[in-house]
Design a protein around this motif. Structure first.
Motif, PDB file in Angstrom:
ATOM      1  N   ILE A  28       9.994 -12.220   6.896  1.00 28.03           N
ATOM      2  CA  ILE A  28       8.538 -12.323   6.849  1.00 28.03           C
ATOM      3  C   ILE A  28       7.955 -12.519   8.246  1.00 28.03           C
ATOM      4  CG2 ILE A  28       6.606 -13.752   6.023  1.00 28.03           C
ATOM      5  CD1 ILE A  28       7.889 -11.978   3.904  1.00 28.03           C
ATOM      6  N   LEU A  29       8.535 -13.415   9.026  1.00 27.73           N
ATOM      7  CA  LEU A  29       8.010 -13.691  10.368  1.00 27.73           C
ATOM      8  C   LEU A  29       8.165 -12.497  11.305  1.00 27.73           C
ATOM      9  CD1 LEU A  29       9.157 -17.382  10.843  1.00 27.73           C
ATOM     10  CD2 LEU A  29       6.861 -16.529  10.305  1.00 27.73           C
ATOM     11  N   GLU A  30       9.237 -11.740  11.146  1.00 25.63           N
ATOM     12  CA  GLU A  30       9.428 -10.553  11.979  1.00 25.63           C
ATOM     13  C   GLU A  30       8.421  -9.457  11.641  1.00 25.63           C
ATOM     14  OE1 GLU A  30      13.480  -9.460  11.340  1.00 25.63           O
ATOM     15  OE2 GLU A  30      14.256 -10.956  12.743  1.00 25.63           O
ATOM     16  N   LYS A  31       8.046  -9.346  10.373  1.00 25.78           N
ATOM     17  CA  LYS A  31       7.193  -8.245   9.925  1.00 25.78           C
ATOM     18  C   LYS A  31       5.696  -8.514  10.034  1.00 25.78           C
ATOM     19  CE  LYS A  31      10.530  -5.622   8.340  1.00 25.78           C
ATOM     20  NZ  LYS A  31      10.848  -4.340   8.858  1.00 25.78           N
ATOM     21  N   GLN A  37       1.648  -6.287   0.111  1.00 28.01           N
ATOM     22  CA  GLN A  37       2.384  -6.558  -1.131  1.00 28.01           C
ATOM     23  C   GLN A  37       3.865  -6.241  -0.977  1.00 28.01           C
ATOM     24  OE1 GLN A  37       0.061  -4.189  -0.852  1.00 28.01           O
ATOM     25  NE2 GLN A  37       0.979  -2.272  -1.494  1.00 28.01           N
ATOM     26  N   GLN A  38       4.227  -5.420  -0.015  1.00 31.50           N
ATOM     27  CA  GLN A  38       5.637  -5.107   0.215  1.00 31.50           C
ATOM     28  C   GLN A  38       6.422  -6.309   0.725  1.00 31.50           C
ATOM     29  OE1 GLN A  38       5.719  -1.756   2.827  1.00 31.50           O
ATOM     30  NE2 GLN A  38       4.864  -0.358   1.306  1.00 31.50           N
ATOM     31  N   LEU A  39       5.706  -7.297   1.282  1.00 31.75           N
ATOM     32  CA  LEU A  39       6.370  -8.487   1.805  1.00 31.75           C
ATOM     33  C   LEU A  39       6.524  -9.586   0.758  1.00 31.75           C
ATOM     34  CD1 LEU A  39       4.699  -8.787   5.312  1.00 31.75           C
ATOM     35  CD2 LEU A  39       6.906  -7.797   4.728  1.00 31.75           C
ATOM     36  N   LEU A  40       5.992  -9.383  -0.432  1.00 33.69           N
ATOM     37  CA  LEU A  40       6.098 -10.399  -1.475  1.00 33.69           C
ATOM     38  C   LEU A  40       7.547 -10.591  -1.881  1.00 33.69           C
ATOM     39  CD1 LEU A  40       3.010  -9.453  -3.646  1.00 33.69           C
ATOM     40  CD2 LEU A  40       3.220 -11.335  -2.014  1.00 33.69           C
ATOM     41  N   LEU A  41       7.835 -11.771  -2.367  1.00 30.30           N
ATOM     42  CA  LEU A  41       9.205 -12.160  -2.665  1.00 30.30           C
ATOM     43  C   LEU A  41       9.910 -11.205  -3.607  1.00 30.30           C
ATOM     44  CD1 LEU A  41      11.365 -14.428  -2.346  1.00 30.30           C
ATOM     45  CD2 LEU A  41      10.471 -15.333  -4.473  1.00 30.30           C
ATOM     46  N   TRP A  42       9.270 -10.812  -4.699  1.00 31.72           N
ATOM     47  CA  TRP A  42       9.959  -9.960  -5.679  1.00 31.72           C
ATOM     48  C   TRP A  42      10.237  -8.568  -5.125  1.00 31.72           C
ATOM     49  CZ3 TRP A  42       5.549 -12.719  -6.823  1.00 31.72           C
ATOM     50  CH2 TRP A  42       4.347 -12.044  -6.687  1.00 31.72           C
ATOM     51  N   ASN A  43       9.403  -8.065  -4.223  1.00 29.58           N
ATOM     52  CA  ASN A  43       9.695  -6.769  -3.595  1.00 29.58           C
ATOM     53  C   ASN A  43      10.845  -6.897  -2.600  1.00 29.58           C
ATOM     54  OD1 ASN A  43       7.700  -5.454  -5.042  1.00 29.58           O
ATOM     55  ND2 ASN A  43       6.147  -5.974  -3.540  1.00 29.58           N
ATOM     56  N   ALA A  72       3.519  -9.749  12.176  1.00 31.13           N
ATOM     57  CA  ALA A  72       2.717  -9.546  13.384  1.00 31.13           C
ATOM     58  C   ALA A  72       2.051  -8.169  13.432  1.00 31.13           C
ATOM     59  CB  ALA A  72       3.572  -9.750  14.622  1.00 31.13           C
ATOM     60  N   ASP A  73       2.755  -7.127  13.054  1.00 29.70           N
ATOM     61  CA  ASP A  73       2.196  -5.782  13.153  1.00 29.70           C
ATOM     62  C   ASP A  73       2.218  -5.035  11.821  1.00 29.70           C
ATOM     63  OD1 ASP A  73       4.915  -5.561  13.045  1.00 29.70           O
ATOM     64  OD2 ASP A  73       5.090  -4.083  14.639  1.00 29.70           O
ATOM     65  N   PHE A  74       2.239  -5.782  10.731  1.00 27.95           N
ATOM     66  CA  PHE A  74       2.298  -5.168   9.409  1.00 27.95           C
ATOM     67  C   PHE A  74       0.888  -4.839   8.929  1.00 27.95           C
ATOM     68  CE2 PHE A  74       3.618  -4.718   4.982  1.00 27.95           C
ATOM     69  CZ  PHE A  74       4.856  -4.127   5.151  1.00 27.95           C
ATOM     70  N   PRO A  75       0.648  -3.623   8.408  1.00 31.01           N
ATOM     71  CA  PRO A  75      -0.694  -3.264   7.938  1.00 31.01           C
ATOM     72  C   PRO A  75      -1.096  -4.088   6.712  1.00 31.01           C
ATOM     73  CG  PRO A  75       0.835  -1.403   7.719  1.00 31.01           C
ATOM     74  CD  PRO A  75       1.591  -2.540   8.294  1.00 31.01           C
ATOM     75  N   ILE A  76      -2.301  -4.586   6.714  1.00 34.82           N
ATOM     76  CA  ILE A  76      -2.778  -5.460   5.653  1.00 34.82           C
ATOM     77  C   ILE A  76      -2.827  -4.754   4.299  1.00 34.82           C
ATOM     78  CG2 ILE A  76      -5.234  -5.010   6.010  1.00 34.82           C
ATOM     79  CD1 ILE A  76      -3.663  -8.408   5.178  1.00 34.82           C
ATOM     80  N   ASN A  77      -3.029  -3.453   4.298  1.00 31.98           N
ATOM     81  CA  ASN A  77      -3.104  -2.737   3.019  1.00 31.98           C
ATOM     82  C   ASN A  77      -1.727  -2.543   2.372  1.00 31.98           C
ATOM     83  OD1 ASN A  77      -2.252  -0.887   4.918  1.00 31.98           O
ATOM     84  ND2 ASN A  77      -3.459   0.796   4.103  1.00 31.98           N
ATOM     85  N   ARG A  78      -0.633  -2.922   3.063  1.00 34.51           N
ATOM     86  CA  ARG A  78       0.714  -2.831   2.500  1.00 34.51           C
ATOM     87  C   ARG A  78       1.383  -4.203   2.397  1.00 34.51           C
ATOM     88  NH1 ARG A  78       3.377   0.988   6.457  1.00 34.51           N
ATOM     89  NH2 ARG A  78       5.148  -0.217   5.750  1.00 34.51           N
TER      90      ARG A  78
END
Length: 75
Positions: free
Chosen positions: A47-50, A60-66, A52-58
């Motif tokens: 989560i911490l690596e992603k 949900q890909q960082l959620l635990l179940w994904n 910083a530059d992860f698009p806000i519209n995606r």
């Protein structure tokens, strides 16, 4: 990682209300990962690596179940 008992006095000495809320959010994130059979440190690092530059519209890909599905596909 040692389990922490959460309660009203747990975050009494965090420095400020905002620090207590941040600590509670991190403990919740790690506890949820652990309850779902994931390595909490691995999930937090991911989560911490992603973020910083992860698009806000995606986000949900960082959620635990994904993340869990991705890890189970790799195993």
């Amino acid at each position: 990682m040692r389990a922490v008992a959460l309660g009203p006095k747990t975050f009494l000495f965090c420095g400020s209300d905002a620090d207590g809320q941040r600590s509670a959010a991190i403990y919740s994130l790690l506890g949820t990962a652990k309850l779902n059979g994931l390595d909490p440190e691995l999930y937090l690092r991911h989560i911490l690596e992603k973020t910083a530059d992860f698009p806000i519209n995606r986000i949900q890909q960082l959620l635990l179940w994904n993340f869990y599905k991705t890890q189970m596909d790799l195993a």
